[in-house]
Design a protein around this motif. Sequence first.
Motif, PDB file in Angstrom:
ATOM      1  N   PHE A 129     110.706  15.947 -24.025  1.00 44.87           N
ATOM      2  CA  PHE A 129     111.344  14.567 -25.044  1.00 44.87           C
ATOM      3  C   PHE A 129     110.307  13.773 -24.510  1.00 44.87           C
ATOM      4  O   PHE A 129     110.125  12.663 -25.365  1.00 44.87           O
ATOM      5  CB  PHE A 129     112.695  14.249 -24.785  1.00 44.87           C
ATOM      6  N   ALA A 130     108.644  14.111 -24.450  1.00 46.03           N
ATOM      7  CA  ALA A 130     108.325  12.950 -23.351  1.00 46.03           C
ATOM      8  C   ALA A 130     106.790  12.773 -24.116  1.00 46.03           C
ATOM      9  O   ALA A 130     106.186  12.595 -24.997  1.00 46.03           O
ATOM     10  CB  ALA A 130     107.761  12.788 -21.793  1.00 46.03           C
ATOM     11  N   ASP A 131     105.964  14.572 -24.170  1.00 43.51           N
ATOM     12  CA  ASP A 131     104.892  14.596 -24.604  1.00 43.51           C
ATOM     13  C   ASP A 131     104.551  14.468 -25.656  1.00 43.51           C
ATOM     14  O   ASP A 131     105.184  14.420 -26.811  1.00 43.51           O
ATOM     15  CB  ASP A 131     104.422  15.786 -23.731  1.00 43.51           C
ATOM     16  N   ALA A 132     103.424  14.309 -26.424  1.00 41.31           N
ATOM     17  CA  ALA A 132     103.083  14.543 -27.499  1.00 41.31           C
ATOM     18  C   ALA A 132     103.578  15.410 -29.389  1.00 41.31           C
ATOM     19  O   ALA A 132     104.693  15.263 -30.014  1.00 41.31           O
ATOM     20  CB  ALA A 132     101.788  13.772 -28.199  1.00 41.31           C
ATOM     21  N   SER A 133     103.499  16.156 -28.298  1.00 39.68           N
ATOM     22  CA  SER A 133     103.349  18.209 -29.000  1.00 39.68           C
ATOM     23  C   SER A 133     105.057  17.921 -29.235  1.00 39.68           C
ATOM     24  O   SER A 133     105.814  18.091 -30.473  1.00 39.68           O
ATOM     25  CB  SER A 133     102.353  18.918 -28.509  1.00 39.68           C
ATOM     26  N   SER A 134     105.722  17.768 -28.455  1.00 39.37           N
ATOM     27  CA  SER A 134     107.135  17.887 -28.319  1.00 39.37           C
ATOM     28  C   SER A 134     108.076  16.853 -29.183  1.00 39.37           C
ATOM     29  O   SER A 134     108.624  16.960 -29.999  1.00 39.37           O
ATOM     30  CB  SER A 134     107.932  17.681 -26.905  1.00 39.37           C
ATOM     31  N   LEU A 135     108.085  15.984 -29.009  1.00 37.78           N
ATOM     32  CA  LEU A 135     107.799  14.744 -29.759  1.00 37.78           C
ATOM     33  C   LEU A 135     107.880  14.938 -31.663  1.00 37.78           C
ATOM     34  O   LEU A 135     109.208  14.796 -32.155  1.00 37.78           O
ATOM     35  CB  LEU A 135     107.553  13.061 -29.942  1.00 37.78           C
ATOM     36  N   LEU A 136     106.518  15.739 -31.853  1.00 36.73           N
ATOM     37  CA  LEU A 136     106.432  15.773 -33.040  1.00 36.73           C
ATOM     38  C   LEU A 136     107.126  17.162 -33.406  1.00 36.73           C
ATOM     39  O   LEU A 136     107.560  16.946 -34.784  1.00 36.73           O
ATOM     40  CB  LEU A 136     104.918  15.972 -33.375  1.00 36.73           C
ATOM     41  N   THR A 137     106.923  17.992 -32.979  1.00 42.40           N
ATOM     42  CA  THR A 137     108.057  19.036 -33.023  1.00 42.40           C
ATOM     43  C   THR A 137     109.493  18.582 -33.183  1.00 42.40           C
ATOM     44  O   THR A 137     110.545  19.354 -34.486  1.00 42.40           O
ATOM     45  CB  THR A 137     108.069  19.754 -32.514  1.00 42.40           C
TER      46      THR A 137
END
Length: 457
Positions: A129-137
């Motif tokens: 729930f922290a890095d940019a990739s996870s937030l976008l996905t």
Amino acid sequence: MRHKICMVSDFFYPNMGGVESHIYQLSQCLLHRGHKVIIITHAYGERSGIRYLTNMLKVYYIPMGPFYNQCVLPTLFTSLPLIRNILIREGITIVHGHSAFSALAHETMFHAKTMQLKTVFTDHSLFGFADASSLLTNEILKFSLSDANHAICVSHTSKENTVLRASLQPSLVSVIPNAVDSTVFTPDVTVRNPRRIVIVVISRLVYRKGMDLLAGVIPKICQRHSDVDFLIGGDGPKRVDIEEVRETYQLQDRVTMLGSLPHSDVQNVLNQGDIFLNTSLTEAFCIAIVEAACCGLQVISTRVGGVPEVLPDELITLAEPSVKSLLSALERAIEKKRKNTALPPDEMYMRMKDMYRWQDVAVRTEKVYDMIADDLPLDLSDRMWRYRKHGLDFPAFLFMIGVVIEFLYYCLLEYFIPRKDIEMAEDFSRKFHEVKEDSFEEAETSHGYNLRSRKER
């Protein structure tokens, strides 16, 4: 109840991996149970168009190439005419998407809801729930599953993760684990080297699979134990790091790199080893440790994600995702091998063979299909309300605009390319299975005994 199902994902054969194997095996079992199943994926090089696999499993390799990490470029609207044509031709009633990474799965489910079809989604991964990739996905998944009829996760940990990421009601998510073909993954100790202890690693060589941990473990184990070798199958960007370790410590004769493996070769590689090592940093289920346990290897794995749910304590040793903890677990396993106190391979196989069966997965998935069969289709206002409940931020506004544009585009297609002008496809899989059934009945009559009961056994 007979369903007409479209499995869709960017990840399918000839690409190799857990998602690809899951889609193929589940499709075969559903075909065997009398359902119609087709698969939609993108083109792989020259593999484009319609192909038939075992038991007349029909695969549409649509003319869209991979853009990044084996996924197509998300276009949302441009794929609608082709996807609509396929779904109408095949008379599909349920679209089943696989993998949160798959842009094609999300797009096809989006089109299916516009066509008022039922949709199911299976999540095979864990996300943060922290890095940019996870937030976008996570943001994409939230809106993609807003109007889905049901979601499936492969472990309870994965379910908790998906419910939080996609803001779903837990009652709309079922847990159906992966499975393994225990008739293929069987132990064969005759191919093992009795004078060496072999640690097997079969994985994508990427960061999230813990390849940095593996690079730290290899030289220390080889230094402390002169009779231990490593056998590594798989490929990826982190392969360079493993090869650098091998060159730096001059371990070319003790660390064997096999590269990418066809799934048919995995069992042969596993049976050459004594210990299986999984160093993943995140994992929803990890089918590899189940396959290794079926082949009678001692299993060492990091305690992450859904891994602790997969095997009973006596069949796996869990370690923290650190070099120190993995070294400690490996040395205990090496000592068990030397003293011959590990659980015998045949005994491990007998405990594993009925634990995860594809037939059980198919039955449980079929129950999900039956459960959503009577759900009322969503009209445009229903879908807009479901997006609206996530708030009126920019992503929600974007998806609401997208739904309206998609609906208008779909209406134009219905007018200029009406359904009655689309030729319906032959269901060769059903005819194929009917022929097989007829051949069994004829054999039973001519031989005077019940072959069907023998087949079922």
